[in-house]
Design an enzyme around this catalytic site. Structure first.
Site, PDB file in Angstrom:
ATOM      1  N   ASP A  36       0.849  -1.191   0.000  1.00 23.14           N
ATOM      2  CA  ASP A  36       0.000   0.000   0.000  1.00 23.14           C
ATOM      3  C   ASP A  36       0.885   1.241   0.000  1.00 23.14           C
ATOM      4  O   ASP A  36       1.902   1.284   0.699  1.00 23.14           O
ATOM      5  CB  ASP A  36      -0.900  -0.028   1.244  1.00 23.14           C
ATOM      6  CG  ASP A  36      -2.024   0.991   1.179  1.00 23.14           C
ATOM      7  OD1 ASP A  36      -1.730   2.201   1.096  1.00 23.14           O
ATOM      8  OD2 ASP A  36      -3.184   0.578   1.215  1.00 23.14           O
ATOM      9  N   ILE A  37       0.503   2.254  -0.777  1.00 22.47           N
ATOM     10  CA  ILE A  37       1.315   3.480  -0.839  1.00 22.47           C
ATOM     11  C   ILE A  37       1.120   4.384   0.381  1.00 22.47           C
ATOM     12  O   ILE A  37       1.912   5.283   0.606  1.00 22.47           O
ATOM     13  CB  ILE A  37       1.061   4.280  -2.137  1.00 22.47           C
ATOM     14  CG1 ILE A  37      -0.391   4.711  -2.245  1.00 22.47           C
ATOM     15  CG2 ILE A  37       1.494   3.492  -3.355  1.00 22.47           C
ATOM     16  CD1 ILE A  37      -0.656   5.711  -3.357  1.00 22.47           C
ATOM     17  N   ASN A  81     -13.140  -3.505   2.817  1.00 24.02           N
ATOM     18  CA  ASN A  81     -14.091  -2.397   2.903  1.00 24.02           C
ATOM     19  C   ASN A  81     -15.063  -2.499   1.727  1.00 24.02           C
ATOM     20  O   ASN A  81     -14.686  -2.939   0.646  1.00 24.02           O
ATOM     21  CB  ASN A  81     -13.355  -1.055   2.853  1.00 24.02           C
ATOM     22  CG  ASN A  81     -12.388  -0.902   4.009  1.00 24.02           C
ATOM     23  OD1 ASN A  81     -12.663  -1.294   5.127  1.00 24.02           O
ATOM     24  ND2 ASN A  81     -11.226  -0.328   3.723  1.00 24.02           N
ATOM     25  N   HIS A 108     -10.699  -5.423  -2.899  1.00 25.36           N
ATOM     26  CA  HIS A 108      -9.341  -5.632  -2.413  1.00 25.36           C
ATOM     27  C   HIS A 108      -9.341  -5.959  -0.925  1.00 25.36           C
ATOM     28  O   HIS A 108     -10.232  -5.563  -0.180  1.00 25.36           O
ATOM     29  CB  HIS A 108      -8.436  -4.428  -2.689  1.00 25.36           C
ATOM     30  CG  HIS A 108      -8.912  -3.127  -2.121  1.00 25.36           C
ATOM     31  ND1 HIS A 108      -9.958  -2.406  -2.665  1.00 25.36           N
ATOM     32  CD2 HIS A 108      -8.464  -2.405  -1.068  1.00 25.36           C
ATOM     33  CE1 HIS A 108     -10.138  -1.299  -1.968  1.00 25.36           C
ATOM     34  NE2 HIS A 108      -9.240  -1.278  -0.984  1.00 25.36           N
ATOM     35  N   HIS A 128      -7.029  -5.718   2.551  1.00 22.35           N
ATOM     36  CA  HIS A 128      -5.892  -5.103   3.241  1.00 22.35           C
ATOM     37  C   HIS A 128      -5.340  -6.156   4.201  1.00 22.35           C
ATOM     38  O   HIS A 128      -6.074  -6.655   5.057  1.00 22.35           O
ATOM     39  CB  HIS A 128      -6.324  -3.888   4.075  1.00 22.35           C
ATOM     40  CG  HIS A 128      -6.840  -2.744   3.284  1.00 22.35           C
ATOM     41  ND1 HIS A 128      -6.065  -1.662   2.953  1.00 22.35           N
ATOM     42  CD2 HIS A 128      -8.068  -2.501   2.768  1.00 22.35           C
ATOM     43  CE1 HIS A 128      -6.794  -0.789   2.268  1.00 22.35           C
ATOM     44  NE2 HIS A 128      -8.017  -1.286   2.138  1.00 22.35           N
TER      45      HIS A 128
END
Length: 113
Positions: A31-32, A88, A101, A103
């Site tokens: 993750d950025i 989410n 996606h 996390h």
């Protein structure tokens, strides 16, 4: 695949990203904006907008994504100390990018919620 989403661009390697795992079905990358020392996103290579779009034809992608989360947690050595998996869904669920996606978050003591 129409490349119009940041995740699709990462999957097709049209923009740089630190990919930690990729196969024919899924891609996992850092993750950025990480919320913990380990924060990996796991996405299907085929576009699925969110969890509400899982059906009998594509349900196997969730197994693939979850299994990959476990493999990455072991590779990153957070499987014993603990980690969190989050999906989410839609605006009120804090989904910022309209693409399914997971996390994978860990590497430190996470807060309760």
């Amino acid at each position: 695949m129409n490349i119009n989403n940041i995740f699709q661009k990462i999957i097709k390697k049209k923009i740089p990203s630190e990919i930690v795992y990729q196969n024919k079905k899924i891609t996992a990358f850092k993750d950025i904006s990480p919320k913990a020392p380990i924060h990996i996103l796991i996405v299907p290579n085929k576009f699925i907008k969110n969890l509400n779009y899982i059906n009998k034809k594509n349900i196997c992608i969730l197994s693939e994504m979850l299994y990959t989360s476990i493999k990455i947690a072991k590779k990153k050595k957070i499987h014993k100390s603990g980690y969190r998996i989050i999906i989410n869904c839609n605006k009120n669920g804090c989904q910022k990018i309209p693409y399914l996606h997971i996390h994978l978050i860990g590497g430190k003591k996470l807060n309760n919620f």
